[in-house]
Design an enzyme around this catalytic site. Structure first.
Site, PDB file in Angstrom:
ATOM      1  N   GLN A  28     -25.040 -55.992   5.633  1.00  0.00           N
ATOM      2  CA  GLN A  28     -24.720 -57.255   4.961  1.00  0.00           C
ATOM      3  C   GLN A  28     -24.534 -57.037   3.456  1.00  0.00           C
ATOM      4  O   GLN A  28     -23.589 -57.552   2.859  1.00  0.00           O
ATOM      5  CB  GLN A  28     -25.836 -58.282   5.212  1.00  0.00           C
ATOM      6  CG  GLN A  28     -25.528 -59.632   4.627  1.00  0.00           C
ATOM      7  CD  GLN A  28     -24.345 -60.321   5.301  1.00  0.00           C
ATOM      8  OE1 GLN A  28     -24.332 -60.467   6.514  1.00  0.00           O
ATOM      9  NE2 GLN A  28     -23.356 -60.726   4.524  1.00  0.00           N
TER      10      GLN A  28
ATOM     11  N   ARG B 223     -17.722 -58.229   6.541  1.00  0.00           N
ATOM     12  CA  ARG B 223     -18.624 -57.440   7.388  1.00  0.00           C
ATOM     13  C   ARG B 223     -17.806 -56.476   8.244  1.00  0.00           C
ATOM     14  O   ARG B 223     -18.146 -55.304   8.396  1.00  0.00           O
ATOM     15  CB  ARG B 223     -19.453 -58.362   8.305  1.00  0.00           C
ATOM     16  CG  ARG B 223     -20.576 -59.127   7.620  1.00  0.00           C
ATOM     17  CD  ARG B 223     -21.723 -58.216   7.196  1.00  0.00           C
ATOM     18  NE  ARG B 223     -22.312 -57.491   8.304  1.00  0.00           N
ATOM     19  CZ  ARG B 223     -23.233 -57.970   9.154  1.00  0.00           C
ATOM     20  NH1 ARG B 223     -23.698 -59.199   8.981  1.00  0.00           N
ATOM     21  NH2 ARG B 223     -23.709 -57.216  10.126  1.00  0.00           N
TER      22      ARG B 223
ATOM     23  N   HIS C 246     -31.264 -55.267   5.737  1.00  0.00           N
ATOM     24  CA  HIS C 246     -29.977 -55.647   6.343  1.00  0.00           C
ATOM     25  C   HIS C 246     -28.845 -54.954   5.543  1.00  0.00           C
ATOM     26  O   HIS C 246     -28.056 -55.615   4.856  1.00  0.00           O
ATOM     27  CB  HIS C 246     -29.837 -57.171   6.314  1.00  0.00           C
ATOM     28  CG  HIS C 246     -28.797 -57.711   7.247  1.00  0.00           C
ATOM     29  ND1 HIS C 246     -28.053 -56.916   8.098  1.00  0.00           N
ATOM     30  CD2 HIS C 246     -28.358 -58.991   7.456  1.00  0.00           C
ATOM     31  CE1 HIS C 246     -27.217 -57.677   8.791  1.00  0.00           C
ATOM     32  NE2 HIS C 246     -27.375 -58.924   8.424  1.00  0.00           N
TER      33      HIS C 246
ATOM     34  N   ASP D   8     -30.793 -67.168   1.274  1.00  0.00           N
ATOM     35  CA  ASP D   8     -30.821 -66.910   2.717  1.00  0.00           C
ATOM     36  C   ASP D   8     -31.743 -67.964   3.343  1.00  0.00           C
ATOM     37  O   ASP D   8     -32.431 -68.706   2.627  1.00  0.00           O
ATOM     38  CB  ASP D   8     -31.352 -65.483   2.950  1.00  0.00           C
ATOM     39  CG  ASP D   8     -31.262 -65.017   4.401  1.00  0.00           C
ATOM     40  OD1 ASP D   8     -30.600 -65.694   5.217  1.00  0.00           O
ATOM     41  OD2 ASP D   8     -31.872 -63.973   4.716  1.00  0.00           O
TER      42      ASP D   8
ATOM     43  N   ARG E 177     -30.044 -53.969  16.212  1.00  0.00           N
ATOM     44  CA  ARG E 177     -30.694 -55.102  15.529  1.00  0.00           C
ATOM     45  C   ARG E 177     -32.046 -55.283  16.213  1.00  0.00           C
ATOM     46  O   ARG E 177     -32.114 -55.555  17.419  1.00  0.00           O
ATOM     47  CB  ARG E 177     -29.845 -56.364  15.640  1.00  0.00           C
ATOM     48  CG  ARG E 177     -30.617 -57.607  15.221  1.00  0.00           C
ATOM     49  CD  ARG E 177     -29.746 -58.816  15.027  1.00  0.00           C
ATOM     50  NE  ARG E 177     -28.958 -58.678  13.814  1.00  0.00           N
ATOM     51  CZ  ARG E 177     -28.315 -59.690  13.223  1.00  0.00           C
ATOM     52  NH1 ARG E 177     -28.350 -60.903  13.754  1.00  0.00           N
ATOM     53  NH2 ARG E 177     -27.629 -59.495  12.127  1.00  0.00           N
TER      54      ARG E 177
ATOM     55  N   CYS F 289     -25.573 -64.866   3.485  1.00  0.00           N
ATOM     56  CA  CYS F 289     -25.193 -63.983   4.604  1.00  0.00           C
ATOM     57  C   CYS F 289     -24.837 -64.771   5.857  1.00  0.00           C
ATOM     58  O   CYS F 289     -24.163 -64.251   6.742  1.00  0.00           O
ATOM     59  CB  CYS F 289     -26.301 -62.984   4.880  1.00  0.00           C
ATOM     60  SG  CYS F 289     -27.848 -63.726   5.430  1.00  0.00           S
TER      61      CYS F 289
END
Ligand code: CP
Ligand code: NVA
Length: 312
Positions: free
Chosen positions: A140, A294, A137, A226, A110, A266
């Protein structure tokens, strides 16, 4: 060793790194791996394998899902952050990749710029997974689409409404739409639009842009949003709060969508900013399944990258 490993290392740096056929395989494997987990069935195909997890930004879900998931597959993990490794003291990313990939079997990163993870992957002996960059991402969206399939069946031909920032999540939804055959209705405040080149899209055929977020939601099968300010953009927080004020997914937006539309986020979420409490805590919201998934999809992904197509 599988043919996948003998031939070429496969990285998962963006959603387009796998084909539609490989996604069909992953979703089936994720369902089977989830079933085993729920039944307390031991499944240790990655015994003696080690996952290195490198975090240059904060995380709850990504950390827990990869770490718990790798242990459940029989492997182990090493957790590194910028602050407690030489990454924070300017050791070149290429050297870090050479060293870490000699001692581990798989790396999850990340970080900030996509270029960083690409440079790491270019010098890695083992598969590298994108655990979020400024641009993408993919893990996700893998979980989100798996969650959609669990609740409603195939996402092909469906409409996903994206309300909010033209960020890493939006870019990845657009890549997925192009690859898996659905449409994204995008509504972002002016100045926060998706950049088609950054998103790495072939064309604009799989998305439509709407000024009014309510219009983007009309007839949608899934409404998703988001945070207004992603990690790394905190200095813009106050300006973003003003610009995004009308981009809060509330009950009127959900009413514009199909009656059986799902809501996803998310997480982490800010109730009263990008989503109202009524929506995220309401009956159409599947955010907790989305978060749990996830782990299941990433277990399927790690299995695939290390062992190829497992059919058992
Ligand atoms: N959704 C997600 O990636 O959450 P974390 O930032 O907690 O990992
Ligand atoms: N767009 C958000 C997602 C967090 C999981 C961010 O990058 O901070």
């Amino acid at each position: 060793m599988s043919s996948l490993q003998q031939n070429a290392i496969r990285h998962y740096l963006q959603f387009t790194d796998l084909s539609a056929d490989e996604y069909a395989h992953l979703f089936a494997r994720a369902a089977e791996i989830k079933r085993k987990f729920k039944a307390y069935e031991k499944y240790h195909p990655l015994a003696d394998r080690t996952l290195a997890m490198i975090f240059e930004k904060a995380s709850t879900r990504t950390r827990v899902s990869f770490e718990a998931g790798m242990y459940q597959l029989g492997g182990s993990v090493v957790h590194l952050t910028t602050g407690d490794s030489q990454l924070g003291r300017s050791e070149p990313i290429e050297d870090s990749a050479r060293v870490i990939s000699r001692m581990t079997d798989l790396v999850m990163i990340r970080t900030f710029g996509q270029d960083k993870i690409e440079r790491f992957a270019a010098h890695s002996r083992v598969p590298v997974i994108n655990g979020l960059t400024n641009e993408f991402h993919p893990c996700q969206i893998l979980a989100d689409i798996f969650t959609y399939i669990e609740h409603r069946g195939s996402i092909q031909g469906k409409v996903v409404a994206w309300v909010g920032d033209g960020n890493n999540m939006a870019n990845t939804w657009l890549q997925a739409a192009e690859l898996l055959g659905f449409t994204v209705h995008l509504s972002t405040p002016s100045g926060y639009e998706v950049d088609q080149a950054i998103a790495g899209l072939r064309s604009s055929a799989s998305y439509k842009v709407f000024k009014d977020p309510q219009d983007a939601c009309r007839g949608a099968d899934l409404v998703t949003t988001d945070v207004w300010t992603s990690m790394g953009y905190e200095a813009e927080n106050e300006a973003r709060k003003k610009a995004f004020a009308n981009w809060c997914v509330d009950e009127s937006m959900m009413q514009a969508a199909k009656p059986d539309a799902l809501f996803m986020h998310c997480l982490p979420a800010h109730r009263g900013e990008e989503v109202s409490a009524e929506v995220i805590d309401g009956p159409q919201s599947v955010v907790w399944d989305e978060a749990e998934n996830r782990m299941h999809v990433q277990k399927a992904l790690m299995e695939f990258l290390l062992l190829g197509r497992v059919s058992a």
